[in-house]
Design an enzyme around this catalytic site. Structure first.
Site, PDB file in Angstrom:
ATOM      1  N   LYS A   1       2.195   6.153  19.346  1.00 33.54           N
ATOM      2  CA  LYS A   1       1.653   6.234  17.987  1.00 33.54           C
ATOM      3  C   LYS A   1       0.150   5.981  17.997  1.00 33.54           C
ATOM      4  O   LYS A   1      -0.608   6.638  17.282  1.00 33.54           O
ATOM      5  CB  LYS A   1       2.373   5.224  17.083  1.00 33.54           C
TER       6      LYS A   1
ATOM      7  N   GLY B   1       0.859  -1.180   0.000  1.00 34.24           N
ATOM      8  CA  GLY B   1       0.000   0.000   0.000  1.00 34.24           C
ATOM      9  C   GLY B   1       0.894   1.228   0.000  1.00 34.24           C
ATOM     10  O   GLY B   1       2.099   1.146  -0.296  1.00 34.24           O
TER      11      GLY B   1
ATOM     12  N   ASN C   1      -1.695  15.256   4.233  1.00 36.30           N
ATOM     13  CA  ASN C   1      -2.030  13.836   4.072  1.00 36.30           C
ATOM     14  C   ASN C   1      -3.485  13.556   4.395  1.00 36.30           C
ATOM     15  O   ASN C   1      -4.066  14.154   5.291  1.00 36.30           O
ATOM     16  CB  ASN C   1      -1.146  12.987   4.993  1.00 36.30           C
TER      17      ASN C   1
HETATM   18  O1  PAF Z   1      -2.622   6.437   9.799  1.00 30.14           O
HETATM   19  C1  PAF Z   1      -2.076   7.441   9.307  1.00 30.14           C
HETATM   20  O2  PAF Z   1      -2.542   8.047   8.347  1.00 30.14           O
HETATM   21  C2  PAF Z   1      -0.747   7.891   9.881  1.00 30.14           C
HETATM   22  O3  PAF Z   1      -0.411   7.031  10.932  1.00 30.14           O
HETATM   23  C3  PAF Z   1      -0.665   9.350  10.328  1.00 30.14           C
HETATM   24  C4  PAF Z   1       0.620   9.567  11.097  1.00 30.14           C
HETATM   25  C5  PAF Z   1      -1.867   9.736  11.164  1.00 30.14           C
HETATM   26  C6  PAF Z   1      -0.500  10.271   9.159  1.00 30.14           C
HETATM   27  O4  PAF Z   1      -1.595  10.350   8.317  1.00 30.14           O
END
Ligand code: PAF
Length: 307
Positions: A187, A9, A255
């Site tokens: 995390k 992915g 992102n």
């Molecule tokens: O799951 C995700 O997308 C990633 O772990 C993060 C760090 C939140 C960045 O998009």
């Protein structure tokens, strides 16, 4: 080093591409998505990075793990919901000394891998990179971050040092930790704050901070997670996980989180391993987690629409 990436992915491709740029590495991407695999084998892997389009040709993509055989290092990058199954169907990759490295989101991956190959060859860690799948053979590196790895039982080891040097050579910033559980929880809390909220609102990570009402929900979700972690006796690496989560929002501002990508692609999400893990542990430890419960309910509602 012979490296197998299980799950090509966005994140698998990001790490596979970068590691393949080092001539002494032999990198294999393994995935079930045939169109993606044949695009990579035909034209190489294309990665958008900081406005540039990079092309990685020195890697092999396959749907068949027998073409790979035993690897020195297997990076597991499938979604947490598929970890057990992915190890089972890729058994040929794991020899006596193959190191299995999980940098996946969520809780339960170590247990799923250990159930198939035992614990001794597992190294776990986290990644703060963000990546987006753009189409067959094409990904975007949408946020740069650190990779942190550690042995399950906290010791320092030669194999950690070897991985550190291979990753550094490939330009992947890496650190070693002796508190791997703390790392995974650090995390987890980031994903608790970002993933479900972006999945529900369809916003990019950075945009969550443009809306005070969403920022407050992010804060509350992470605080509930911190309370659960403390009740469980986890030693977190960050003194202020809420501030850290907001930093990750900024660092990966452009992102679309992995959960948002799953929602948009009508796929099953990792909600059970992220916010669901907080709710489950909270119930067990007697810690209330109402915000996480609502986030789970909403994401599961979207998933139902896809069934
Ligand atoms: O799951 C995700 O997308 C990633 O772990 C993060 C760090 C939140 C960045 O998009």
């Amino acid at each position: 080093m012979k490296i197998a990436i299980i799950g090509a992915g966005a994140m698998g491709c990001l790490y596979g591409g970068k590691l393949s740029a080092i001539p002494s590495n032999q990198v294999f991407l393994i995935d079930v998505w045939e169109e993606h695999i044949s695009a990579i084998n035909k034209e190489g892997l294309y990665m958008e990075e900081k406005g540039e389009l990079l092309n990685y040709k020195m890697l092999t993509a396959t749907t068949d793990p027998t073409e790979v055989g035993n690897a020195d290092l297997a990076l597991i990058f499938v979604k947490s919901t598929l970890t057990e199954q992915a190890i089972k169907v890729n058994k040929e990759v794991f020899g006596e000394d193959t190191i299995a490295l999980t940098l996946q989101n969520g809780m339960g991956n170590i247990e799923s891998i250990a159930g198939e190959i035992g614990e001794k060859n597992i190294i776990a860690g986290t990644t703060a990179h963000g990546a987006t799948m753009l189409g067959p053979g094409r990904v975007r590196h949408a946020g740069v971050g650190k990779t942190i790895i550690g042995e399950l039982f906290g010791v320092s080891s030669r194999r950690l040092k070897e991985i550190e040097s291979v990753f550094s050579e490939a330009g992947l910033e890496i650190e070693i930790s002796n508190n791997v559980m703390g790392l995974i929880w650090d995390k987890l809390l980031v994903n608790v704050g970002i993933n479900a909220l972006t999945g529900i609102t369809k916003l990019k990570n950075g945009e969550l901070l443009h809306f005070p009402e969403l920022e407050e929900l992010l804060e509350e979700a992470v605080k509930e997670g911190v309370a659960v972690a403390k009740a469980k006796g986890v030693i977190l690496g960050f003194s202020d996980p809420v501030a850290h989560t907001k930093e990750v929002c900024k660092a990966t501002a452009e992102n679309r989180s992995s959960m948002l990508q799953d929602v948009l692609n009508h796929k099953h999400t990792e909600i059970d391993m992220i916010n669901g893990a907080i709710v489950k542990e909270g119930k067990f430890l007697g810690v209330p987690t109402p915000v996480n419960q609502v986030l789970c309910g909403l994401i599961r509602f979207f998933e139902k629409g896809e069934e």
